[in-house]
Design an enzyme around this catalytic site. Structure first.
Site, PDB file in Angstrom:
ATOM      1  N   ASN A  64       1.139  -1.571   0.192  1.00 53.15           N
ATOM      2  CA  ASN A  64       0.030   0.028  -0.044  1.00 53.15           C
ATOM      3  C   ASN A  64       1.260   1.412  -0.173  1.00 53.15           C
ATOM      4  O   ASN A  64       2.259   1.401   0.724  1.00 53.15           O
ATOM      5  CB  ASN A  64      -1.115   0.037   1.197  1.00 53.15           C
ATOM      6  N   VAL A  65       0.618   1.728  -0.623  1.00 54.37           N
ATOM      7  CA  VAL A  65       1.346   3.207  -0.811  1.00 54.37           C
ATOM      8  C   VAL A  65       0.557   4.649  -1.316  1.00 54.37           C
ATOM      9  O   VAL A  65      -0.566   4.613  -2.114  1.00 54.37           O
ATOM     10  CB  VAL A  65       2.268   3.565  -2.035  1.00 54.37           C
ATOM     11  N   ASN A 102      -4.764   5.187 -13.135  1.00 52.05           N
ATOM     12  CA  ASN A 102      -6.342   4.853 -13.363  1.00 52.05           C
ATOM     13  C   ASN A 102      -6.802   6.576 -12.671  1.00 52.05           C
ATOM     14  O   ASN A 102      -7.576   6.899 -12.341  1.00 52.05           O
ATOM     15  CB  ASN A 102      -6.418   3.847 -12.148  1.00 52.05           C
ATOM     16  N   SER A 109     -11.723   8.406 -20.636  1.00 48.95           N
ATOM     17  CA  SER A 109     -12.584   8.124 -20.440  1.00 48.95           C
ATOM     18  C   SER A 109     -13.672   8.232 -22.135  1.00 48.95           C
ATOM     19  O   SER A 109     -12.454   8.864 -23.192  1.00 48.95           O
ATOM     20  CB  SER A 109     -13.100   9.367 -19.761  1.00 48.95           C
ATOM     21  N   TYR A 130     -13.131  18.511 -17.266  1.00 48.04           N
ATOM     22  CA  TYR A 130     -13.306  16.615 -17.305  1.00 48.04           C
ATOM     23  C   TYR A 130     -12.674  16.067 -18.955  1.00 48.04           C
ATOM     24  O   TYR A 130     -11.628  15.408 -19.636  1.00 48.04           O
ATOM     25  CB  TYR A 130     -13.971  15.611 -17.046  1.00 48.04           C
ATOM     26  N   SER A 162      -9.291  17.452 -19.331  1.00 47.27           N
ATOM     27  CA  SER A 162      -8.166  16.681 -19.416  1.00 47.27           C
ATOM     28  C   SER A 162      -8.125  15.149 -20.113  1.00 47.27           C
ATOM     29  O   SER A 162      -7.181  14.925 -19.962  1.00 47.27           O
ATOM     30  CB  SER A 162      -8.973  16.651 -17.592  1.00 47.27           C
ATOM     31  N   LYS A 163      -9.458  14.478 -20.423  1.00 47.42           N
ATOM     32  CA  LYS A 163      -9.162  13.233 -21.089  1.00 47.42           C
ATOM     33  C   LYS A 163      -8.743  13.458 -22.413  1.00 47.42           C
ATOM     34  O   LYS A 163      -7.947  12.325 -22.908  1.00 47.42           O
ATOM     35  CB  LYS A 163     -10.344  12.514 -20.680  1.00 47.42           C
TER      36      LYS A 163
HETATM   37  P1  NDP Z   1     -13.486   6.266  -8.432  1.00 44.77           P
HETATM   38  O1  NDP Z   1     -13.927   7.595  -6.955  1.00 44.77           O
HETATM   39  O2  NDP Z   1     -14.241   5.641  -7.056  1.00 44.77           O
HETATM   40  O3  NDP Z   1     -12.119   6.405  -7.909  1.00 44.77           O
HETATM   41  C1  NDP Z   1     -11.366   7.465  -8.116  1.00 44.77           C
HETATM   42  C2  NDP Z   1      -9.554   7.213  -7.243  1.00 44.77           C
HETATM   43  O4  NDP Z   1      -8.930   7.796  -7.661  1.00 44.77           O
HETATM   44  C3  NDP Z   1      -9.646   7.067  -5.778  1.00 44.77           C
HETATM   45  O5  NDP Z   1      -9.189   5.429  -5.420  1.00 44.77           O
HETATM   46  C4  NDP Z   1      -9.141   8.021  -5.589  1.00 44.77           C
HETATM   47  O6  NDP Z   1      -7.774   7.606  -4.647  1.00 44.77           O
HETATM   48  C5  NDP Z   1      -7.819   8.037  -6.824  1.00 44.77           C
HETATM   49  N1  NDP Z   1      -7.313   9.360  -6.786  1.00 44.77           N
HETATM   50  C6  NDP Z   1      -7.995  10.568  -6.900  1.00 44.77           C
HETATM   51  N2  NDP Z   1      -6.750  11.669  -7.283  1.00 44.77           N
HETATM   52  C7  NDP Z   1      -6.425  11.400  -6.916  1.00 44.77           C
HETATM   53  C8  NDP Z   1      -4.899  12.006  -6.181  1.00 44.77           C
HETATM   54  N3  NDP Z   1      -4.693  13.008  -6.176  1.00 44.77           N
HETATM   55  N4  NDP Z   1      -4.018  10.966  -5.962  1.00 44.77           N
HETATM   56  C9  NDP Z   1      -4.382   9.533  -5.355  1.00 44.77           C
HETATM   57  N5  NDP Z   1      -5.137   8.974  -5.896  1.00 44.77           N
HETATM   58  C10 NDP Z   1      -5.893   9.720  -6.149  1.00 44.77           C
HETATM   59  O7  NDP Z   1     -13.708   6.976  -9.557  1.00 44.77           O
HETATM   60  P2  NDP Z   1     -13.422   5.888 -10.519  1.00 44.77           P
HETATM   61  O8  NDP Z   1     -12.955   3.867 -10.153  1.00 44.77           O
HETATM   62  O9  NDP Z   1     -15.431   5.428 -11.449  1.00 44.77           O
HETATM   63  O10 NDP Z   1     -12.750   6.286 -12.100  1.00 44.77           O
HETATM   64  C11 NDP Z   1     -11.103   5.689 -12.064  1.00 44.77           C
HETATM   65  C12 NDP Z   1     -10.453   6.104 -13.368  1.00 44.77           C
HETATM   66  O11 NDP Z   1     -11.993   5.786 -13.856  1.00 44.77           O
HETATM   67  C13 NDP Z   1     -10.980   7.536 -12.903  1.00 44.77           C
HETATM   68  O12 NDP Z   1      -9.536   8.922 -13.825  1.00 44.77           O
HETATM   69  C14 NDP Z   1     -12.197   8.348 -14.134  1.00 44.77           C
HETATM   70  O13 NDP Z   1     -11.649   9.529 -14.828  1.00 44.77           O
HETATM   71  C15 NDP Z   1     -11.870   7.052 -15.228  1.00 44.77           C
HETATM   72  N6  NDP Z   1     -13.665   7.080 -15.436  1.00 44.77           N
HETATM   73  C16 NDP Z   1     -14.565   6.846 -15.350  1.00 44.77           C
HETATM   74  C17 NDP Z   1     -15.685   6.527 -15.440  1.00 44.77           C
HETATM   75  C18 NDP Z   1     -16.861   6.338 -14.653  1.00 44.77           C
HETATM   76  O14 NDP Z   1     -17.805   6.350 -15.393  1.00 44.77           O
HETATM   77  N7  NDP Z   1     -16.853   5.866 -13.236  1.00 44.77           N
HETATM   78  C19 NDP Z   1     -16.248   6.939 -16.808  1.00 44.77           C
HETATM   79  C20 NDP Z   1     -14.867   7.079 -18.260  1.00 44.77           C
HETATM   80  C21 NDP Z   1     -13.258   6.863 -17.280  1.00 44.77           C
HETATM   81  P3  NDP Z   1      -8.574   8.418  -3.028  1.00 44.77           P
HETATM   82  O15 NDP Z   1      -9.661   8.483  -2.908  1.00 44.77           O
HETATM   83  O16 NDP Z   1      -7.903   7.021  -1.872  1.00 44.77           O
HETATM   84  O17 NDP Z   1      -7.636   9.117  -3.241  1.00 44.77           O
END
Ligand code: NDP
Length: 255
Positions: free
Chosen positions: A60-61, A89, A140, A153, A156-157
């Protein structure tokens, strides 16, 4: 899938799509560095992996991708001694059209979804060159086609997609592959994190279901399986590709 014993960094492994990616990679025998800011959620991901895949190696980091690229690399190397794959991700949503755009939110979205990816990829690069490894970016559908009202968004993507293609060309001579998956709507916490809840979420979900030609939204594991494929040697002749996992949505006329 030829991921056995490969050392993989997964950012955003503490939630949603990233946690599912970690699970599929663990199933395929990878050794994982799980990155996120929320320690409790990372521990939950890790516990679930340990329960399902006895003996899986995890680290875990607790780190912020916008600030801690070097620490992520150093902690991974300290435990495993090498890095084979980087899965970028971690990402956040932004909402709103240009007229009412919150510039601080715009900066935060670009900082996480683009600059954070750039910083970590740059820091990992020398190690990926050594292993002739791979990068998979989670972009995305919004990177491929425009959606009114999702300016930060989408920008960015779209920029991330160009990053994927350019870096793929730069690294091809060194044997490092760089690809992205471009998901459509997937049910995770990403929408509630920016305050979309209850009725607003219900109506967003309904619109999302209707806007995917396959007539439903996606599942986290449908994205994760594609990430695992692109990370593995099964995709050994694929680089610079954007892989839509979106029920066909990227081909539709914007509406
Ligand atoms: P969640 O919000 O469920 O998860 C996002 C994750 O990103 C969390 O684990 C969060 O970790 C981490 N995160 C965000 N900012 C930081 C940061 N600054 N440093 C470290 N970790 C970070 O979203 P999703 O699982 O839905 O999203 C994952 C990816 O998929 C994203 O890139 C999103 O753009 C993309 N995506 C999602 C879609 C959707 O409909 N869900 C559609 C298309 C793309 P923590 O909270 O621990 O910091």
């Amino acid at each position: 899938m030829s991921l056995n014993d490969k050392v993989v960094i997964v950012t955003g492994a503490s939630s949603g799509i990233g946690a599912a990616i970690a699970e599929v990679l663990a199933r395929e025998g990878a050794q994982l560095a799980l990155v996120g800011r929320n320690a409790d959620n990372l521990v939950a991901t890790e516990a679930s992996l340990q329960q399902k895949y006895k003996g899986v190696k995890t680290l875990n980091v607790i780190a912020d991708v916008t600030k801690d690229a070097e620490a992520i690399v150093q902690q991974t190397l300290k435990k495993y001694g090498r890095i084979d794959v980087l899965v970028n991700n971690a990402g956040i949503l932004g909402s709103g059209p240009l007229e009412t755009l919150d510039i601080e939110e715009f900066d935060a979205v670009l900082n996480t979804n683009l600059r954070g990816v750039l910083l970590l990829t740059k820091a990992v690069l020398p190690h990926l060159i050594k292993t002739k490894g791979a990068v998979v970016n989670v972009s995305s559908c919004a990177g491929i086609r425009p959606f009114a009202g999702a300016l930060s968004y989408g920008v960015s993507k779209a920029a991330l997609d160009q990053f994927t293609k350019i870096v793929a060309l730069e690294l091809a001579p060194k044997g490092v592959r760089v690809n992205s998956v471009n998901p459509g709507f997937v049910v995770t916490n990403i929408h509630s994190r920016i305050g979309i809840k209850d009725e607003a979420y219900k109506s967003l979900l309904e619109r999302a279901i209707n806007s995917h030609p396959l007539g439903r939204v996606g599942d986290v594991f449908e994205v994760a399986e594609a990430v695992a494929f692109l990370a593995s040697s099964k995709a050994s002749f694929t680089t610079g590709a954007l892989f839509p996992i979106d029920g066909g949505k990227h081909n539709l006329t914007p509406r």
